[in-house]
Design a protein around this motif. Structure first.
Motif, mmCIF file in Angstrom:
data_model
loop_
_atom_site.group_PDB
_atom_site.id
_atom_site.type_symbol
_atom_site.label_atom_id
_atom_site.label_comp_id
_atom_site.label_asym_id
_atom_site.label_seq_id
_atom_site.Cartn_x
_atom_site.Cartn_y
_atom_site.Cartn_z
ATOM 1 N N ARG A 240 0.813 -1.212 0.000
ATOM 2 C CA ARG A 240 0.000 0.000 0.000
ATOM 3 C C ARG A 240 0.855 1.274 0.000
ATOM 4 N NH1 ARG A 240 -4.826 2.155 0.781
ATOM 5 N NH2 ARG A 240 -5.080 3.969 2.119
ATOM 6 N N THR A 241 1.872 1.292 0.862
ATOM 7 C CA THR A 241 2.634 2.538 0.999
ATOM 8 C C THR A 241 3.473 2.824 -0.247
ATOM 9 O OG1 THR A 241 4.417 1.375 2.153
ATOM 10 C CG2 THR A 241 2.713 2.411 3.506
ATOM 11 N N LEU A 242 3.977 1.783 -0.911
ATOM 12 C CA LEU A 242 4.693 2.024 -2.164
ATOM 13 C C LEU A 242 3.732 2.555 -3.224
ATOM 14 C CD1 LEU A 242 7.044 -1.100 -2.247
ATOM 15 C CD2 LEU A 242 7.761 1.297 -2.050
ATOM 16 N N GLY A 243 2.488 2.112 -3.175
ATOM 17 C CA GLY A 243 1.482 2.660 -4.073
ATOM 18 C C GLY A 243 1.170 4.114 -3.751
ATOM 19 N N LEU A 244 0.986 4.397 -2.453
ATOM 20 C CA LEU A 244 0.661 5.765 -2.020
ATOM 21 C C LEU A 244 1.756 6.753 -2.428
ATOM 22 C CD1 LEU A 244 -0.622 5.341 1.668
ATOM 23 C CD2 LEU A 244 -1.954 6.123 -0.300
ATOM 24 N N THR A 245 2.998 6.268 -2.461
ATOM 25 C CA THR A 245 4.123 7.155 -2.779
ATOM 26 C C THR A 245 4.556 7.022 -4.238
ATOM 27 O OG1 THR A 245 5.594 5.433 -1.886
ATOM 28 C CG2 THR A 245 4.992 7.230 -0.404
ATOM 29 N N ASP A 246 3.656 6.495 -5.058
ATOM 30 C CA ASP A 246 3.882 6.414 -6.514
ATOM 31 C C ASP A 246 5.114 5.614 -6.891
ATOM 32 O OD1 ASP A 246 1.619 7.924 -7.070
ATOM 33 O OD2 ASP A 246 2.693 9.811 -6.821
ATOM 34 N N ARG A 247 5.416 4.583 -6.102
ATOM 35 C CA ARG A 247 6.582 3.769 -6.426
ATOM 36 C C ARG A 247 6.192 2.335 -6.785
ATOM 37 N NH1 ARG A 247 9.900 5.205 -1.162
ATOM 38 N NH2 ARG A 247 11.202 3.462 -1.820
ATOM 39 N N LEU A 248 4.890 2.079 -6.857
ATOM 40 C CA LEU A 248 4.410 0.748 -7.266
ATOM 41 C C LEU A 248 3.049 0.941 -7.931
ATOM 42 C CD1 LEU A 248 5.055 -2.354 -7.076
ATOM 43 C CD2 LEU A 248 3.666 -2.360 -4.984
ATOM 44 N N ALA A 249 3.005 0.641 -9.218
ATOM 45 C CA ALA A 249 1.775 0.870 -9.983
ATOM 46 C C ALA A 249 0.662 -0.059 -9.505
ATOM 47 C CB ALA A 249 2.038 0.643 -11.467
#
Lengths: 342, 342
Positions: A240-249
């Motif tokens: 989730r957090t990698l998504g929130l920080t635009d680092r995981l599509a």
């Protein structure tokens, strides 16, 4: 050895010698063998133990007749061997677990039988139990393991000890030596993945990719490998957090999470091997299961330095034939039992 | 310090000075403070961010008016401070995260404001982000942490470093020193428990106990503590296998599984402390959250040798008051800002 599927004789003229059933929680697969252990026909039904209508033995009998009745009509009284959850307390007849260390002979000795309405005898393979503080159980995988061990090139490895992985809803890893299942462990990896994807916040930002994202999967495996002490409960939140920080599509998050979970499974496996002075990098290792899932495990194992994992095909039907042979259920046309591993 | 809830003046005659909102994913709690930081009134609504009807700012404005409009009618233009998911991208107005190390002053400096239809100004507390390879985020917990730190007896511990645990759906553990959140980690313990219980095979054999089974819970914690290397994916399956082998009653399985998960959370926490040369046994440690859940964590921490965990009450409202004071939103009747931690 006699290898099922290696030759497919003319089904109309060959002599059937065994009906074998892989009857699990969600499906029933049926195999018709000739006298040399070659497959004549296979069938699959969405009639797993959880789908069999309430009613006990009669309901299982009816499903079996529907799936295999015409084979019995044609072949006469051939033996029937069944493995999987059909032998559980929720199955047709309970086949009590055999304790580790367990070999094919113990499974053959532990068969229980049930007689169908038409008078056919169905032998059911027992599961295997690892007792101890935290017991573990398998039903069906033991048959696949002995099927995988039936190939000649593996016997040397078997003598020094071998790992066999069975990825899936409940992944199993078994340590096999000298033809015995010495110990094994169940990892709820597949079922946990589905529960996280479908029933937690992690699934809300996921989008299904057009095709599996191998790089995202390997990234997840690598992150888990580096976060053994951080543990699963904390690392999964990074989906989730990698998504929130635009680092995981969004369309990479599912494969990343799958990689995290399988990576944590391999962390545990590596720790278990480490306690025995072994390592994934040089451990003989076989995989049994769905092709796509096994391919993911091959990728994941490479992250752990294991480049020699080999996927074994047809382990289920090989194992069923082998146990039937050991139990004396099948005999060659000349009257000699056919041993799949001889 | 000025301690909310310590004195409750006559609500009809006291002078309101602050409306504070704890507006999370599932609920909205509102607090009305007098000029000395004492609570005059509290309210709770099942109007969490996920329940606010689509429509953006207008919808949040309407929920806020419904919950607090009469307070504003009575008190006039008092300041309003809100913390929690109301400041997320799905909230009323996004309050960008403040990076660790983060103190109350940084939160006060990072407030964003929104003006309501009646002209009231609502200040929204930013969340906190831990950047790095695996980023982590919190929204709302930062306010509770600074509320917990507002008590005098804790200041010494704060100077040498303190652990603060916030059990829940997404449990957080924060490391706080000199009034700054230095690092923190989110564990999806509560949500994973619910997903396992409600959507996997583990739930099928569970029966809800008449009252929580503390012994089964502690047993689960102990098993997890001894199975750090085995890992979560394998140990959770023991919930089923212990049941299958008649060693764990159906009505004990839920608490056992809860203990397993919290035990694995504490394994990770203990490993993190170990890397810093500290241990749970002698680490100053506070818990913030639901009483029943905090009591479970107190039991679990004892299994890890930590006997001094202390549960802090009213951390949310204390934290809201403290941040409002730091931001200069509240002033004493003589015009001097009231600092909750002075």
């Amino acid at each position: 050895m006699t290898n099922p599927n290696r030759t497919v004789p003319d089904a109309a003229t060959a002599t059937p010698s065994l009906i074998a059933l892989d009857w699990g929680t969600t499906s029933l697969r049926a195999y018709l063998f000739d006298t040399r252990g070659a497959l004549l026909e296979t069938r699959s039904r969405a009639a797993g133990v959880m789908h069999v209508p309430a009613g006990g033995a009669h309901a299982f009998d009816a499903v079996f007749e529907g799936a295999c009745g015409d084979w019995l009509d044609r072949a006469g009284p051939v033996p029937v061997l069944a493995a999987g959850m059909v032998g559980s307390a929720q199955g047709w007849r309970e086949a009590p677990y055999v304790a580790v260390p367990a070999g094919a002979d113990a499974l053959a000795a532990g068969l229980v039988t049930v007689t169908t309405s038409r008078g056919a005898t169905v032998s059911i393979v027992p599961g295997v139990i690892a007792t101890g503080d935290l017991p573990d159980v398998m039903r069906g995988e033991e048959t696949q393991i002995f099927g995988a061990l039936a190939g000649d090139p593996l016997l040397d490895a078997d003598r020094s000890g071998m790992l066999i992985g069975l990825p899936g809803t409940h992944a199993k890893w078994a340590w096999v030596k000298d033809g015995l299942i010495e110990r094994f462990q169940t990892y709820m990896t597949g079922e946990l993945f589905a529960a996280l994807r479908d029933h937690t916040i992690l699934g809300r930002t996921m989008r299904t990719p057009v095709s599996p994202d191998r790089a995202a999967f390997v990234r997840g495996v690598s992150v888990a490998r580096g976060a053994q002490r951080t543990g699963l409960l904390a690392t999964i939140f990074s989906t989730r957090t990698l998504g929130l920080t635009d680092r995981l599509a969004a369309d990479a998050q599912g494969d990343y999470l799958s990689g995290l979970l399988i990576g944590h499974e391999l962390n545990a496996l590596a720790a278990m091997l480490g306690e025995r002075g072994a390592s994934l990098a040089n451990q003989p290792l076989l995989l049994i299961g769905d092709d796509g899932l096994c391919a993911r495990y091959v990728d994941a194992l490479q992250v752990f330095g294991c480049t020699h994992a080999r996927v074994v095909a047809h382990a289920t039907e090989r194992g069923l034939w082998r146990i039937a042979s050991r139990a004396g259920l099948v005999r060659a046309e000349d009257g000699t039992p056919v041993h799949a591993d001889q």
